[in-house]
Design an enzyme around this catalytic site. Structure first.
Site, PDB file in Angstrom:
ATOM      1  N   HIS A 314       0.855  -1.179   0.000  1.00  0.00           N
ATOM      2  CA  HIS A 314       0.000   0.000   0.000  1.00  0.00           C
ATOM      3  C   HIS A 314       0.890   1.226   0.000  1.00  0.00           C
ATOM      4  CE1 HIS A 314      -3.068   2.893   1.158  1.00  0.00           C
ATOM      5  NE2 HIS A 314      -3.929   1.997   0.723  1.00  0.00           N
ATOM      6  N   ASP A 372      -7.994  -5.275   0.078  1.00  0.00           N
ATOM      7  CA  ASP A 372      -8.519  -6.065  -1.036  1.00  0.00           C
ATOM      8  C   ASP A 372      -8.139  -7.524  -0.970  1.00  0.00           C
ATOM      9  OD1 ASP A 372      -9.904  -4.034  -2.262  1.00  0.00           O
ATOM     10  OD2 ASP A 372      -8.077  -3.222  -3.115  1.00  0.00           O
TER      11      ASP A 372
HETATM   12  N1  ACO Z   1       4.199  -7.632  -4.885  1.00  0.00           N
HETATM   13  C1  ACO Z   1       5.548  -7.661  -5.041  1.00  0.00           C
HETATM   14  N2  ACO Z   1       6.361  -6.598  -4.875  1.00  0.00           N
HETATM   15  C2  ACO Z   1       5.763  -5.432  -4.546  1.00  0.00           C
HETATM   16  C3  ACO Z   1       4.362  -5.323  -4.365  1.00  0.00           C
HETATM   17  C4  ACO Z   1       3.586  -6.477  -4.532  1.00  0.00           C
HETATM   18  N3  ACO Z   1       2.246  -6.425  -4.381  1.00  0.00           N
HETATM   19  N4  ACO Z   1       4.069  -4.047  -4.035  1.00  0.00           N
HETATM   20  C5  ACO Z   1       5.227  -3.381  -4.018  1.00  0.00           C
HETATM   21  N5  ACO Z   1       6.268  -4.213  -4.317  1.00  0.00           N
HETATM   22  C6  ACO Z   1       7.693  -3.873  -4.321  1.00  0.00           C
HETATM   23  C7  ACO Z   1       8.078  -3.059  -5.543  1.00  0.00           C
HETATM   24  O1  ACO Z   1       8.503  -3.886  -6.613  1.00  0.00           O
HETATM   25  C8  ACO Z   1       9.209  -2.214  -4.982  1.00  0.00           C
HETATM   26  O2  ACO Z   1      10.347  -3.041  -4.905  1.00  0.00           O
HETATM   27  P1  ACO Z   1      11.841  -2.379  -5.099  1.00  0.00           P
HETATM   28  O3  ACO Z   1      11.982  -1.391  -3.976  1.00  0.00           O
HETATM   29  O4  ACO Z   1      12.768  -3.536  -5.001  1.00  0.00           O
HETATM   30  O5  ACO Z   1      11.820  -1.712  -6.446  1.00  0.00           O
HETATM   31  C9  ACO Z   1       8.770  -1.922  -3.541  1.00  0.00           C
HETATM   32  O6  ACO Z   1       7.909  -3.025  -3.176  1.00  0.00           O
HETATM   33  C10 ACO Z   1       7.994  -0.611  -3.386  1.00  0.00           C
HETATM   34  O7  ACO Z   1       6.931  -0.616  -4.318  1.00  0.00           O
HETATM   35  P2  ACO Z   1       6.318   0.699  -4.992  1.00  0.00           P
HETATM   36  O8  ACO Z   1       5.631   0.309  -6.246  1.00  0.00           O
HETATM   37  O9  ACO Z   1       7.387   1.742  -5.089  1.00  0.00           O
HETATM   38  O10 ACO Z   1       5.302   1.144  -3.888  1.00  0.00           O
HETATM   39  P3  ACO Z   1       4.064   2.064  -4.135  1.00  0.00           P
HETATM   40  O11 ACO Z   1       3.763   2.714  -2.839  1.00  0.00           O
HETATM   41  O12 ACO Z   1       4.247   2.955  -5.308  1.00  0.00           O
HETATM   42  O13 ACO Z   1       2.926   1.011  -4.543  1.00  0.00           O
HETATM   43  C11 ACO Z   1       0.979  -0.299  -4.616  1.00  0.00           C
HETATM   44  C12 ACO Z   1       1.810   0.712  -3.802  1.00  0.00           C
HETATM   45  C13 ACO Z   1       0.675   0.296  -5.999  1.00  0.00           C
HETATM   46  C14 ACO Z   1      -0.327  -0.528  -3.882  1.00  0.00           C
HETATM   47  C15 ACO Z   1       1.780  -1.606  -4.771  1.00  0.00           C
HETATM   48  O14 ACO Z   1       2.105  -2.125  -3.499  1.00  0.00           O
HETATM   49  C16 ACO Z   1       1.028  -2.650  -5.598  1.00  0.00           C
HETATM   50  O15 ACO Z   1       1.073  -2.605  -6.829  1.00  0.00           O
HETATM   51  N6  ACO Z   1       0.313  -3.606  -4.919  1.00  0.00           N
HETATM   52  C17 ACO Z   1      -0.498  -4.591  -5.615  1.00  0.00           C
HETATM   53  C18 ACO Z   1      -1.812  -3.965  -6.053  1.00  0.00           C
HETATM   54  C19 ACO Z   1      -2.772  -3.753  -4.900  1.00  0.00           C
HETATM   55  O16 ACO Z   1      -3.022  -4.628  -4.094  1.00  0.00           O
HETATM   56  N7  ACO Z   1      -3.335  -2.529  -4.869  1.00  0.00           N
HETATM   57  C20 ACO Z   1      -4.382  -2.189  -3.876  1.00  0.00           C
HETATM   58  C21 ACO Z   1      -3.921  -1.108  -2.970  1.00  0.00           C
HETATM   59  S1  ACO Z   1      -5.186  -0.838  -1.757  1.00  0.00           S
HETATM   60  C22 ACO Z   1      -6.369   0.100  -2.543  1.00  0.00           C
HETATM   61  O17 ACO Z   1      -6.145   0.813  -3.489  1.00  0.00           O
HETATM   62  C23 ACO Z   1      -7.691  -0.014  -2.004  1.00  0.00           C
END
Ligand code: ACO
Length: 437
Positions: A314, A372
């Site tokens: 998140h 979710d």
């Molecule tokens: N699975 C694997 N790796 C992940 C995930 C995941 N679900 N989420 C983040 N990471 C990793 C990224 O690859 C990144 O790794 P790195 O530092 O080695 O490059 C690190 O964790 C940070 O990730 P970011 O994308 O920079 O974090 P951000 O805050 O931008 O993303 C997000 C948040 C978009 C929710 C992300 O965690 C994601 O895509 N999750 C899956 C989708 C999801 O469940 N979304 C629902 C959110 S809740 C809502 O909207 C109600």
């Protein structure tokens, strides 16, 4: 009840040194709770922009609605902890709270409920609008269209500067979204639309419009009613997330509120935001069995693979999403009630959660299950098709969107939202015509 806008307190200043310039003094703003915020408005006047892709360090507004502490896993609506609201109130009380700032007393609640119940019908011409969509359209595509189309119906109460009109719009949206959501489902399966029943609760009425047919009534199970009510409460608002920011940005132009809500619905649809519940259940079903989990975990960690574990991570929560905790409990209640003991998606979810919480990749990046992760399993058990998950999220989030829109329209600080950019394109150049004019 007071809705007076309070300005943040300024107790200290930051000083920015830019080579060749006098130091720039920037006020540090302090809200009721949460991180301090450097007021950079002076920088624009001095010819500088700030660069913050994804707005990870930017507060776009002041707000009195919702507070999140992502490190501690705290979520408050108007100061009330989300777990207390989820267990001690119902969705319509939460709608009242978000809209008006206080929980209602009995009389206020009766009046509010009456108003909502008496706006549940949509204009009959809406039915023709539905007929224009292909039957296999995604219900979110349909919802975007029909919610925006509400702007064509209510001209008499669309003075955005009139607080009574704004409240009327909010009531209409709260009341009509379940009707439109259920219609988008009924249309997709070729069933006749089912009209709302005002003798039922808000959630029971939605279940009725989703699952009753002209041939058979739908008997509402109170455990399922309560579970869905909780899902609605937990999704009602979440500060300045992508869809709410979309509503605010559209609203800052003075656009019609129904069109602004359609902007929010469009933004919510993406799998990085509200679309994650649909993507998460599809992923759990695709994994299918415990032995396949390691290969999906490996993919999630692989930098060259775009795959992510949906339902994990998140932007704001760097610990357990407090909504996920309530959702997990509710998930077990629903599965027990429905005697579902061998749900493969739940088994995969439980094991995924265990592995992710003990795996250094997820620990180091603070990737915890989000709201979710469990909501999809509950909705699936209730019999709601996967393509409707984000529609249900949109229905529940409408109160958050319209409350933010109202807060914004009533604010003395309302300005057109207009970010700037760092231009990286070509320098100025001349056109070489390919033929003479
Ligand atoms: N699975 C694997 N790796 C992940 C995930 C995941 N679900 N989420 C983040 N990471 C990793 C990224 O690859 C990144 O790794 P790195 O530092 O080695 O490059 C690190 O964790 C940070 O990730 P970011 O994308 O920079 O974090 P951000 O805050 O931008 O993303 C997000 C948040 C978009 C929710 C992300 O965690 C994601 O895509 N999750 C899956 C989708 C999801 O469940 N979304 C629902 C959110 S809740 C809502 O909207 C109600």
């Amino acid at each position: 009840m007071s809705f007076e806008e309070k300005e943040p307190i300024i107790e200290k200043y930051a000083t920015l040194s830019i080579p060749g310039k006098d130091p720039i003094k920037l006020p540090i703003l302090k809200g009721t709770m949460g991180p301090e915020c450097i007021d950079i408005r002076e920088l624009g006047k001095q010819g500088y922009f700030t660069y913050d892709p994804g707005f990870t360090s930017t507060a776009s507004t002041t707000s009195r609605l919702t507070f999140i502490d992502g490190k501690k896993g705290v979520l408050l609506y108007r100061g009330y902890p989300i777990d207390q609201l989820a267990t001690k109130t119902d969705y319509l009380q939460v709608c009242y709270l978000l809209l008006k700032g206080e929980l209602p007393n009995k009389e206020q609640f009766a009046d509010f409920t009456f108003k909502v119940k008496h706006h549940t019908l949509v204009h009959n011409q809406m039915e023709s609008l539905f007929q224009a969509f292909r039957r296999d359209s995604h219900p979110m595509a349909v919802l975007c269209g029909v919610a925006g189309a509400l702007s064509a119906f209510y001209h008499e109460t669309l003075d955005i500067y009139d607080p009574a009109h704004r409240e009327n719009t909010a009531i209409r949206l709260i009341a009509k979204m379940p009707t439109l959501a259920a219609m988008s489902y009924k249309y997709s399966i070729g069933h006749p639309f089912i009209y709302p029943r005002n003798d039922l609760s808000y959630v029971a009425n939605f279940l009725h419009m989703m699952f009753a047919t002209p041939c058979e009534e739908y008997k509402v199970n109170p455990v399922i009613e309560r579970a869905l009510d909780r899902i609605f409460i937990l999704h009602a608002d979440h500060e300045q997330n992508a869809s709410t920011s979309s509503v605010r940005l559209a609203g800052s132009t003075g656009a019609n509120p129904y069109a602004c809500i359609a902007a929010g619905i469009a933004s919510l649809w993406g799998p990085a935001h509200g679309g994650a519940n649909e993507a998460c259940l599809r992923m759990l079903q695709e994994i299918g069995s415990l032995d396949k989990i390691p290969q999906y975990i490996a993919r999630a960690k692989d930098k060259n693979d775009p795959f992510r574990l949906f339902g994990f991570g998140h932007r704001v929560y760097k610990t357990f999403d407090p909504r996920a905790l309530v959702m997990r409990e509710t998930c077990h209640e629903v599965l027990n009630e429905l005697h579902i003991t061998d749900n493969p998606a739940l088994q995969v979810a439980t094991e995924l959660e265990r592995i992710a919480l003990s795996d250094s990749y997820f620990i180091e990046r603070n990737l915890y299950p989000n709201v979710d992760f469990y909501s999809g399993i509950i909705l699936n058990a209730i019999g709601i098709p996967t393509s409707m998950f984000t529609v249900i999220f949109a229905l529940a989030r409408t109160i958050g969107w319209i409350s933010h829109w109202i807060e914004m329209q009533g604010s003395a600080n309302l300005r057109l939202g207009r970010p700037r950019q760092i231009y990286m394109g070509k320098e100025v150049r001349n056109v070489k015509p390919i033929y003479r004019r």
